[in-house]
Design an enzyme around this catalytic site. Structure first.
Site, short mmCIF file in Angstrom:
data_model
loop_
_atom_site.label_atom_id
_atom_site.label_comp_id
_atom_site.label_asym_id
_atom_site.label_seq_id
_atom_site.Cartn_x
_atom_site.Cartn_y
_atom_site.Cartn_z
N ARG A 213 0.83 -1.19 0.00
CA ARG A 213 0.00 0.00 0.00
C ARG A 213 0.88 1.25 0.00
O ARG A 213 0.56 2.25 -0.62
CB ARG A 213 -0.93 0.02 1.22
CG ARG A 213 -1.92 1.21 1.17
CD ARG A 213 -2.76 1.33 2.44
NE ARG A 213 -1.97 1.77 3.57
CZ ARG A 213 -1.69 1.04 4.64
NH1 ARG A 213 -2.15 -0.20 4.74
NH2 ARG A 213 -0.95 1.53 5.62
N TYR B 171 -15.89 17.54 -16.42
CA TYR B 171 -16.33 16.14 -16.34
C TYR B 171 -17.37 15.99 -15.22
O TYR B 171 -17.22 16.53 -14.12
CB TYR B 171 -15.12 15.25 -16.09
CG TYR B 171 -15.47 13.83 -15.75
CD1 TYR B 171 -16.32 13.08 -16.55
CD2 TYR B 171 -14.93 13.23 -14.62
CE1 TYR B 171 -16.64 11.77 -16.23
CE2 TYR B 171 -15.25 11.91 -14.29
CZ TYR B 171 -16.10 11.20 -15.10
OH TYR B 171 -16.42 9.91 -14.77
N ASP C 40 -6.39 19.12 -15.40
CA ASP C 40 -6.69 17.74 -15.79
C ASP C 40 -6.24 17.58 -17.24
O ASP C 40 -6.84 18.14 -18.16
CB ASP C 40 -8.19 17.48 -15.64
CG ASP C 40 -8.57 16.03 -15.94
OD1 ASP C 40 -7.84 15.37 -16.72
OD2 ASP C 40 -9.60 15.57 -15.43
N LYS D 149 -7.54 6.26 -19.42
CA LYS D 149 -7.88 6.71 -20.76
C LYS D 149 -6.69 6.53 -21.71
O LYS D 149 -6.25 5.41 -21.93
CB LYS D 149 -8.36 8.15 -20.69
CG LYS D 149 -9.43 8.40 -19.61
CD LYS D 149 -10.65 7.52 -19.73
CE LYS D 149 -11.84 7.98 -18.90
NZ LYS D 149 -11.67 7.96 -17.46
#
Length: 381
Positions: free
Chosen positions: A51, A104, A176, A201
């Site tokens: 982690r 978005y 972004d 993406k």
């Protein structure tokens, strides 16, 4: 490494052959924990629990940082996890954020439905107009959140100009960069303070992995983000990191084909009688074309357009394509079509960010463009 070309860094940054075996591809370190030489004595100082850190993830972070021209890169479990980490790190109750009026839907939902319950306020502004952004800034403003090109209307914001507005106000500009990718645009070099990505993406590029990333040159901010990520646990697994590493190796060649195809399709749509408007920054008619030409290498693989006959006709087109798959997401090798108002941007319905109901968004893949144009023409007939 910073003096090497983009394509070379995409393949080599953070990806030296494995020192134990000589493997030329970074291994998938599919492990949750690591043997220690003694209590508190990790073998190389970095790895004790996955982690906190994992060698495959570290390679991805070094690769991303190199491509964005950043000192620091942090990978997250999703693009929204990356966005959430930035906002929770740099904002406190009582702080204010400026958000673009074409953002978005998931980002809007996070800010409007989650962060506002924590005491954060926001205003919406047209990011393509610097005066509009400046008018939205308050004394409590700590972040200007920018997408350029924006999702789904492909709006273009002048990154250096917005950085100037943010810094005058003592705020950070967060960009972004998912639509453009670092191959087409590097916001940190243009004055931005933080870059976020949905690596799901274009960076992953094959619609087979979910992930996110944050890039910055700020040392203290990196430590704060690292602490929050380790505390909250929104980390990608080793295999997810490996898939993203692999995808990025071909980012440059894929983006060139995405751009080639999108340019042809945008021109074809512009000439179609059933299309009332085309949103693509590569078109000279686009209001942000000149700014995009200054700060982007090319104009990307995303197109939106409006159907002249309204929402029902747009929905019918989305159901009739065969090569363009009706699906959310974007940036993969395959072409996708979606109706933002009912799909990716349903959460902005009734807000200042509501999108036109006759709008369709295309993620243009790397297929033969003639086939893609024929598919759209048949669906529009």
């Amino acid at each position: 490494m910073e003096n090497l070309g983009f394509e070379t860094r995409a393949i080599h940054a953070g990806q030296e052959p494995d020192p134990r075996t000589g493997a030329v591809i970074v291994p998938i370190y599919q492990t949750s924990t690591y043997a220690q030489d003694g209590v508190g004595g990790t073998r190389d100082g970095d790895y004790e629990y996955s982690r906190t850190a994992n060698p495959t993830r570290t390679a991805l972070e070094e690769q991303l940082a190199s491509l964005e021209g950043a000192r620091h890169g942090l990978a997250f479990a999703s693009g929204m996890a990356a966005s959430d980490a930035v906002l929770r790190t740099v904002l406190r109750p009582g702080d204010h954020l400026v958000l673009g009026n074409d953002a978005y839907g998931g980002t809007f939902r996070l800010i409007d439905k989650v962060l506002t319950t924590w005491g954060v306020t926001y205003d919406v502004a047209d990011l393509s107009t610097v005066d509009s952004v400046r008018a939205a800034v308050r004394p409590a403003t700590k972040v200007i959140w920018c997408e350029t090109p924006s999702n789904p209307l492909l709006g273009i914001a002048d990154i250096p100009a917005l950085a100037g507005v943010a810094h005058e106000a003592g705020a950070r500009l967060v960009v972004d960069n998912t639509f453009a990718t670092p191959y087409l645009q590097t916001p940190l070099a243009l004055g931005a303070d933080v870059v976020v990505h949905s690596t799901t993406k274009y960076l992953g590029g094959h619609s087979d992995v979910v992930g996110g990333a944050v890039l910055t040159n700020e040392d203290e901010l990196r430590e704060q983000l690292f602490f929050l990520r380790n505390s909250a646990g929104a980390v990608p697994g080793a295999f997810d990191a490996w898939l993203t590493l692999r995808g990025i190796k071909t980012l440059a060649v894929r983006m060139e084909r995405h751009c080639d195809n999108a340019e042809e399709i945008a021109r074809a749509l512009l000439a179609h009688p059933k299309v009332s408007k085309v949103y693509y920054p590569g078109l000279p008619e686009h209001p942000g074309h000149e700014v995009a030409a200054k700060q982007m290498r090319r104009f990307g693989g995303m197109i939106s357009f409006r159907h002249a006959d309204g929402e029902a006709a747009a929905l019918a087109v989305s159901a009739r394509t065969s090569l363009f798959v009706l699906a959310e997401s974007l940036g993969g090798i395959e072409s996708l079509i979606e109706h933002p108002g009912r799909m990716t941007h349903a959460s902005v319905s009734g807000s200042l960010l509501q999108v036109p109901d006759d709008l369709l968004r295309l993620s243009v893949g790397i297929e033969d463009p003639r086939d893609l144009i024929a598919d759209l023409h048949e669906a529009l007939a």
